[in-house]
Design an enzyme around this catalytic site. Sequence first.
Site, PDB file in Angstrom:
ATOM      1  N   HIS A  51      17.103  16.835  66.264  1.00 53.30           N
ATOM      2  CA  HIS A  51      18.252  17.397  66.994  1.00 53.30           C
ATOM      3  C   HIS A  51      19.465  16.461  66.970  1.00 53.30           C
ATOM      4  O   HIS A  51      20.549  16.886  66.552  1.00 53.30           O
ATOM      5  CB  HIS A  51      17.858  17.749  68.423  1.00 53.30           C
ATOM      6  CG  HIS A  51      19.015  18.112  69.289  1.00 53.30           C
ATOM      7  ND1 HIS A  51      19.808  19.217  69.043  1.00 53.30           N
ATOM      8  CD2 HIS A  51      19.555  17.498  70.386  1.00 53.30           C
ATOM      9  CE1 HIS A  51      20.767  19.273  69.955  1.00 53.30           C
ATOM     10  NE2 HIS A  51      20.630  18.245  70.774  1.00 53.30           N
ATOM     11  N   HIS A  75      22.863  10.685  72.079  1.00 51.18           N
ATOM     12  CA  HIS A  75      23.314  11.442  73.243  1.00 51.18           C
ATOM     13  C   HIS A  75      22.187  11.880  74.189  1.00 51.18           C
ATOM     14  O   HIS A  75      22.459  12.229  75.338  1.00 51.18           O
ATOM     15  CB  HIS A  75      24.151  12.650  72.815  1.00 51.18           C
ATOM     16  CG  HIS A  75      23.374  13.819  72.312  1.00 51.18           C
ATOM     17  ND1 HIS A  75      23.051  13.989  70.983  1.00 51.18           N
ATOM     18  CD2 HIS A  75      22.863  14.912  72.955  1.00 51.18           C
ATOM     19  CE1 HIS A  75      22.393  15.114  70.833  1.00 51.18           C
ATOM     20  NE2 HIS A  75      22.253  15.694  72.004  1.00 51.18           N
ATOM     21  N   GLU A  79      18.845  10.377  79.004  1.00 52.49           N
ATOM     22  CA  GLU A  79      18.230  11.441  79.790  1.00 52.49           C
ATOM     23  C   GLU A  79      16.740  11.602  79.490  1.00 52.49           C
ATOM     24  O   GLU A  79      15.950  11.903  80.394  1.00 52.49           O
ATOM     25  CB  GLU A  79      18.968  12.758  79.509  1.00 52.49           C
ATOM     26  CG  GLU A  79      18.639  13.872  80.479  1.00 52.49           C
ATOM     27  CD  GLU A  79      19.566  15.055  80.289  1.00 52.49           C
ATOM     28  OE1 GLU A  79      19.794  15.776  81.270  1.00 52.49           O
ATOM     29  OE2 GLU A  79      20.057  15.268  79.163  1.00 52.49           O
ATOM     30  N   ASP A  80      16.341  11.397  78.229  1.00 53.84           N
ATOM     31  CA  ASP A  80      14.987  11.762  77.812  1.00 53.84           C
ATOM     32  C   ASP A  80      14.083  10.601  77.424  1.00 53.84           C
ATOM     33  O   ASP A  80      12.938  10.820  77.045  1.00 53.84           O
ATOM     34  CB  ASP A  80      15.057  12.736  76.622  1.00 53.84           C
ATOM     35  CG  ASP A  80      15.736  14.050  76.997  1.00 53.84           C
ATOM     36  OD1 ASP A  80      15.667  14.422  78.183  1.00 53.84           O
ATOM     37  OD2 ASP A  80      16.342  14.685  76.114  1.00 53.84           O
ATOM     38  N   ASP A 154      26.525  19.757  69.835  1.00 58.39           N
ATOM     39  CA  ASP A 154      25.196  19.809  70.457  1.00 58.39           C
ATOM     40  C   ASP A 154      24.816  21.249  70.806  1.00 58.39           C
ATOM     41  O   ASP A 154      23.702  21.719  70.520  1.00 58.39           O
ATOM     42  CB  ASP A 154      25.221  18.935  71.726  1.00 58.39           C
ATOM     43  CG  ASP A 154      23.954  19.064  72.552  1.00 58.39           C
ATOM     44  OD1 ASP A 154      22.885  18.701  72.046  1.00 58.39           O
ATOM     45  OD2 ASP A 154      24.052  19.515  73.709  1.00 58.39           O
ATOM     46  N   ASP A 274      38.182  50.088  55.969  1.00 63.95           N
ATOM     47  CA  ASP A 274      37.692  49.463  54.739  1.00 63.95           C
ATOM     48  C   ASP A 274      38.715  48.478  54.174  1.00 63.95           C
ATOM     49  O   ASP A 274      38.922  48.391  52.978  1.00 63.95           O
ATOM     50  CB  ASP A 274      37.342  50.533  53.687  1.00 63.95           C
ATOM     51  CG  ASP A 274      38.512  51.481  53.415  1.00 63.95           C
ATOM     52  OD1 ASP A 274      39.582  51.283  54.022  1.00 63.95           O
ATOM     53  OD2 ASP A 274      38.354  52.394  52.588  1.00 63.95           O
TER      54      ASP A 274
END
Length: 574
Positions: A51, A75, A79-80, A154, A274
């Site tokens: 990611h 980034h 947080e993770d 993101d 068209d």
Amino acid sequence: MNDDANTYEELVTQIHYLPPQEQEVIHRAFDFAYAAHGTQKRKSGEPYIHHPLAVAHILADMQMDAQSITAALLHDVIEDTPATYEQIETDFGSQVAQLVLGVTNLGEKVEALKKVSAAFNNDLTHEQRTAASLANLFLAMSADIRVIIIKLADRLHNMRTIRWLTPAKQSKKAQETMELFIPVATRLGIWEIKEELEDLCLQVLDPEAYAEIEELLQARTRLLTHDQEATLIQLHHKFEIDGCSAAVNALPERVSRLYRYIRAYGWESAQTYDGLRIQVITETHAQCYAALGSVHDLWAPVPGRFKDFIAIPKEGIYRALHTTVIGLRGRPLEVRILTQQMQHLAKYGIVGYLQQASDRGTLEQLLPRLSWIAELAELPTDDPTTFLNLFKSEITPERIRVFTPKGRVVDLPAGATPVDFAYAVHTEIGHSCRKAIVNGQYAPLTTVLKSGDQVEIIKALAPGPDRAWLDEDLDYTYQSYTRRQIRRWFARQPEEVLIAQGQELIEKEIACWGEYEGWSSSDIERLARQRGLTQESLCLRVGRGDSSAGELGVFVLSEILENPVDRPEPLTLE
């Protein structure tokens, strides 16, 4: 690590435009993120590092600076993972750390976001937490525009991989993207991301319509291939005859664009439409207008369908000439004419200006185009949900372009008045505004402006806004930003002056309702006590503009109605 290495090698190739020392920082950031995320997996089952790498790829395609790409790789680590803000600051510098902080919505680390961060507690619902998190993001954007550009990348990758979420979460994420991120991408002119996000959201929110429109476009492409090729050849030949140097290519039709057309004109109209869309790329502004002349010489233009976004850029960023002509077989042909630089700005908007500005070491030229971000930063953040509601109302309305007497273009929301215009030009001009001349004629300050209007403000010798401008019922102002500037002016006055002015306003309001037994213009204390305030605090609130004249009328009327013994009969509004 083979799959990750292959993706990373592609990134290494992409960032060749950066100096070697900056490429080295990105290498270190990848190693840091890879180690920090370790064995973490995404909901798809793939390694999590995919990611941040994908986000970095998107930014590298846009040729963003090394700090932005570094922050993209990092980034999610705060947080993770166990990694800390301090580690990132030590290893990669304070600017990268602040970018990471802004993107991961950790408001407690940012001084400007104290109010929002205070809302993060266990009593908040999931929706309120989401609102607070997004409020953080958009406020951080005002400190560094790169925060929102990274976040848009993101969000784009998250939308590309949204199929791994539950249907309910897909719907929430897509709706949030439609309401918040797409309008921001539009205002920043990042059309490449904006249009893909629109398609991805439509796939989630109305999959049947998406599939049907996609099938319609594929059928139309097959039917019009011959006419498209003939049109390009004919125009290219015309340019050669006229000595106009320009490249010509077809513009692909997007599902979301036709979806908007269908919502406006219906399915039947879309199925019979068209027309073709082509793009003409020249080298200079002058060649754009020369190419326009050749196009109109070759095919008859459709009246009212020409737009000059070179002279008046759309959203202050997008530049091109748009015209619609009657092409082969009598079919409408939409032609967009722009330079290579304009084409880059058409895809990436404000990013192109950031690149130009960084070359000269200054972002001053961006300020007029980013004034709306400063306005967003002034929205009240006490309540995250209120913040987002105000944000949506200010970011999405239809825009108009009006002119100063010297020809400067001022971008305003539709519904704006001369007072809004004055404050948009400069706060001090707003404070001094007394009269307005619109298209050469004196006009009331409540006049609703239209695109193309020329507005001149007549200033007073001594600055000072009129308190009546704060009353939304009187229609002097349309933008909440304008009213915030007016309140700010009053708030800067000495407190004793504000109290005296507030008392005078309350007495006048009471006098408007008449005097009767048990009530007089001097009896403000009872009115204040009824609202849980002291007389002084009520007068101060009114003096600061926190309470409008209309609200005062409600206060006085409720006081009268709550004391029927004292009330004269009959009581009428008059």
